[in-house]
Design a protein around this motif. Structure first.
Motif, PDB file in Angstrom:
ATOM      1  N   LEU A  20     -19.926  16.435  38.517  1.00 54.91           N
ATOM      2  CA  LEU A  20     -20.606  16.987  39.687  1.00 54.91           C
ATOM      3  C   LEU A  20     -19.955  16.516  40.986  1.00 54.91           C
ATOM      4  O   LEU A  20     -19.428  15.401  41.070  1.00 54.91           O
ATOM      5  CB  LEU A  20     -22.078  16.570  39.696  1.00 54.91           C
ATOM      6  CG  LEU A  20     -22.925  16.941  38.482  1.00 54.91           C
ATOM      7  CD1 LEU A  20     -24.342  16.416  38.658  1.00 54.91           C
ATOM      8  CD2 LEU A  20     -22.944  18.438  38.260  1.00 54.91           C
TER       9      LEU A  20
ATOM     10  N   GLN B 204     -21.386  20.402  46.960  1.00 55.18           N
ATOM     11  CA  GLN B 204     -20.974  21.795  47.110  1.00 55.18           C
ATOM     12  C   GLN B 204     -20.509  22.044  48.547  1.00 55.18           C
ATOM     13  O   GLN B 204     -21.255  21.791  49.490  1.00 55.18           O
ATOM     14  CB  GLN B 204     -22.133  22.732  46.768  1.00 55.18           C
ATOM     15  CG  GLN B 204     -21.760  24.205  46.797  1.00 55.18           C
ATOM     16  CD  GLN B 204     -22.839  25.065  46.172  1.00 55.18           C
ATOM     17  OE1 GLN B 204     -23.292  24.798  45.069  1.00 55.18           O
ATOM     18  NE2 GLN B 204     -23.265  26.095  46.894  1.00 55.18           N
TER      19      GLN B 204
ATOM     20  N   LYS C 124     -26.368  19.875  48.639  1.00 54.54           N
ATOM     21  CA  LYS C 124     -26.428  20.531  47.339  1.00 54.54           C
ATOM     22  C   LYS C 124     -25.219  20.133  46.501  1.00 54.54           C
ATOM     23  O   LYS C 124     -24.114  19.989  47.019  1.00 54.54           O
ATOM     24  CB  LYS C 124     -26.476  22.058  47.524  1.00 54.54           C
ATOM     25  CG  LYS C 124     -26.818  22.847  46.260  1.00 54.54           C
ATOM     26  CD  LYS C 124     -26.995  24.327  46.591  1.00 54.54           C
ATOM     27  CE  LYS C 124     -27.369  25.118  45.334  1.00 54.54           C
ATOM     28  NZ  LYS C 124     -27.541  26.564  45.630  1.00 54.54           N
TER      29      LYS C 124
ATOM     30  N   HIS D  75     -22.841  20.698  42.774  1.00 55.40           N
ATOM     31  CA  HIS D  75     -22.458  21.749  41.837  1.00 55.40           C
ATOM     32  C   HIS D  75     -21.531  21.174  40.774  1.00 55.40           C
ATOM     33  O   HIS D  75     -20.967  20.086  40.934  1.00 55.40           O
ATOM     34  CB  HIS D  75     -21.800  22.929  42.570  1.00 55.40           C
ATOM     35  CG  HIS D  75     -20.400  22.653  43.046  1.00 55.40           C
ATOM     36  ND1 HIS D  75     -19.375  23.562  42.932  1.00 55.40           N
ATOM     37  CD2 HIS D  75     -19.847  21.566  43.640  1.00 55.40           C
ATOM     38  CE1 HIS D  75     -18.267  23.060  43.437  1.00 55.40           C
ATOM     39  NE2 HIS D  75     -18.525  21.850  43.875  1.00 55.40           N
TER      40      HIS D  75
ATOM     41  N   ASP E  70     -18.278  20.631  38.959  1.00 57.53           N
ATOM     42  CA  ASP E  70     -16.897  20.663  39.441  1.00 57.53           C
ATOM     43  C   ASP E  70     -16.002  19.993  38.401  1.00 57.53           C
ATOM     44  O   ASP E  70     -15.745  18.786  38.474  1.00 57.53           O
ATOM     45  CB  ASP E  70     -16.817  19.937  40.783  1.00 57.53           C
ATOM     46  CG  ASP E  70     -15.421  19.961  41.387  1.00 57.53           C
ATOM     47  OD1 ASP E  70     -14.518  20.554  40.786  1.00 57.53           O
ATOM     48  OD2 ASP E  70     -15.244  19.375  42.476  1.00 57.53           O
TER      49      ASP E  70
ATOM     50  N   VAL F 250     -29.147  20.010  38.404  1.00 55.46           N
ATOM     51  CA  VAL F 250     -27.911  20.795  38.308  1.00 55.46           C
ATOM     52  C   VAL F 250     -27.561  21.071  36.851  1.00 55.46           C
ATOM     53  O   VAL F 250     -27.196  22.196  36.490  1.00 55.46           O
ATOM     54  CB  VAL F 250     -26.745  20.070  39.008  1.00 55.46           C
ATOM     55  CG1 VAL F 250     -25.475  20.919  38.937  1.00 55.46           C
ATOM     56  CG2 VAL F 250     -27.085  19.781  40.464  1.00 55.46           C
TER      57      VAL F 250
ATOM     58  N   ALA G 203     -27.236  24.606  34.980  1.00 55.38           N
ATOM     59  CA  ALA G 203     -25.906  24.943  34.473  1.00 55.38           C
ATOM     60  C   ALA G 203     -25.927  25.464  33.039  1.00 55.38           C
ATOM     61  O   ALA G 203     -25.059  26.241  32.643  1.00 55.38           O
ATOM     62  CB  ALA G 203     -24.989  23.724  34.571  1.00 55.38           C
TER      63      ALA G 203
ATOM     64  N   TYR H  34     -31.613  25.193  42.980  1.00 52.09           N
ATOM     65  CA  TYR H  34     -30.609  25.381  41.928  1.00 52.09           C
ATOM     66  C   TYR H  34     -30.909  26.548  40.992  1.00 52.09           C
ATOM     67  O   TYR H  34     -30.016  26.998  40.280  1.00 52.09           O
ATOM     68  CB  TYR H  34     -30.444  24.083  41.125  1.00 52.09           C
ATOM     69  CG  TYR H  34     -29.848  22.973  41.955  1.00 52.09           C
ATOM     70  CD1 TYR H  34     -28.499  22.992  42.312  1.00 52.09           C
ATOM     71  CD2 TYR H  34     -30.637  21.923  42.431  1.00 52.09           C
ATOM     72  CE1 TYR H  34     -27.950  21.994  43.105  1.00 52.09           C
ATOM     73  CE2 TYR H  34     -30.099  20.920  43.229  1.00 52.09           C
ATOM     74  CZ  TYR H  34     -28.754  20.963  43.561  1.00 52.09           C
ATOM     75  OH  TYR H  34     -28.211  19.970  44.364  1.00 52.09           O
TER      76      TYR H  34
ATOM     77  N   ALA I 290     -20.354  26.414  36.538  1.00 48.36           N
ATOM     78  CA  ALA I 290     -21.814  26.301  36.645  1.00 48.36           C
ATOM     79  C   ALA I 290     -22.483  27.648  36.458  1.00 48.36           C
ATOM     80  O   ALA I 290     -23.623  27.837  36.823  1.00 48.36           O
ATOM     81  CB  ALA I 290     -22.177  25.714  38.018  1.00 48.36           C
TER      82      ALA I 290
END
Length: 356
Positions: free
Chosen positions: A197, A200, A207, A209, A211, A249, A253, A264, A342
């Motif tokens: 993570l 973002q 936030k 995301h 990665d 997250v 995901a 999310y 994601a």
């Protein structure tokens, strides 16, 4: 040379940290110079800035401490806290679910921030004076919960306990269990999500995301405890790392956002039929070693909105008994696969658990 007896609340901290607390205008370079020339002594022996000090030790240091600067005096004025009202004291004390010489554990309600920030006037940190009781200082935060996440929040009652607990959280020795209500039911009943993570871009760090290339390692174990057909699931999450918004997250995901998590899960993160629109994520249980060699094992009751949602969906909280603890040495480390993006429904980061 002034002589100081190290207080209980300073037990276990570094010597340079003591000066930071009690003489904030004494820089690390000054402390280092005094140490090199023998100007600082602990129980008569030369001391180094990185030495750990113990309660009851005698500390000697030069008597020419720098005068507090204007900046230090300004900080002291800012840190002044208005006395708490009886209502505020009763509010925070009503959350206590465990108390001993080292720690206080509260069941934080949803909507209460752990610390202050823009537009936040009431938060746990601002109410901690009410939890000092007979201790030398107010308790200290050693970990955090999101504002809308409820449940177990541990506070250290001394500096020594704070250092001990912080090390446990940093070393992942503390075991945390969360209960959540998810949109839909995960295809894999139990397993592990391994998805790095990062913040973002374009959100100001608000936030996170998935990665795979530049994110920090993030792993979460989970198991489905019950389901309401294919509509929703009661899922137990156990984070193995401590990234911001990690569970939220990871749940989104794999295509099963937490109910009420519009950040999310978007507009699809809400259920009809009387289910609250609040976030359905609760820090249910914490197991952590205590500084005296014992163990703290504490669970927090569900907040009203999650309890009501469980009742509407036919979930019985009594069925969420913890799994039998297995020593780490007896558990082989499995290979885990990672999420490559994601994208909702992408489940390549899930590892199926056998016999879970």
């Amino acid at each position: 040379m002034p002589t100081i007896i190290i207080a209980d609340d300073d037990d276990g901290i570094r010597l340079d940290r003591w000066f930071q607390r009690h003489a904030p205008d004494t820089s690390f370079n000054i402390v280092s110079r005094w140490a090199r020339t023998g100007g600082i002594r602990l129980d008569g022996a030369k001391a180094a800035p990185g030495d750990r000090i113990a309660a009851g030790q005698t500390l000697l240091y030069p008597d020419h401490l720098p005068e507090p600067s204007a900046a230090t005096r300004a900080r002291a004025e800012v840190e002044y806290r208005e006395p708490l009202s009886d209502a505020q004291i009763g509010y925070i004390r009503g959350m206590i679910i465990h108390q001993d010489a080292h720690a206080i554990v509260i069941n934080k309600p949803p909507g209460l921030a752990t610390q202050g920030g823009s537009g936040i006037t009431t938060h746990v940190d601002g109410l901690l004076d009410a939890l000092q009781f007979d201790a030398a200082t107010r308790p200290k935060l050693v970990h955090r919960l999101d504002k809308d996440t409820s449940g177990v929040l541990l506070l250290a009652r001394t500096a020594r306990a704070a250092a001990f607990f912080s090390k446990s959280f940093a070393g992942r020795d503390a075991r945390k269990t969360y209960w959540a209500l998810t949109i839909g039911v995960p295809n894999v009943e139990s397993g592990e999500i391994d998805a790095p993570l990062s913040k973002q871009p374009g959100t100001g760090g608000e936030k996170m995301h998935v990665d795979p290339e530049g994110g920090l390692k993030a792993r979460t174990r989970y198991r489905v405890l019950d389901r309401a057909a294919g509509r929703a699931a009661w899922v137990e999450f156990s984070p193995l790392t401590g990234r911001t918004h990690q569970i939220r997250v990871h749940a989104a995901a794999i295509g099963n956002a937490i109910v009420g998590d519009g950040k999310y899960g978007g507009k699809d993160a809400f259920l009809t039929g009387g289910i609250s629109r609040k976030l359905h994520l609760h820090a249910r249980r914490l197991v952590i070693d205590a500084p005296d060699g014992g163990k703290i094992d504490i669970s927090a009751e569900l907040p009203a909105h999650i309890a009501e949602s469980f009742a509407l969906l036919g979930f019985d909280p009594a069925l969420g008994a913890p799994l039998v603890e297995v020593p780490k040495s007896a558990t082989p480390k499995p290979k885990s696969r990672r999420l490559s993006s994601a994208t909702s429904g992408n489940r390549r980061g899930e590892r199926r658990s056998r016999g879970g």
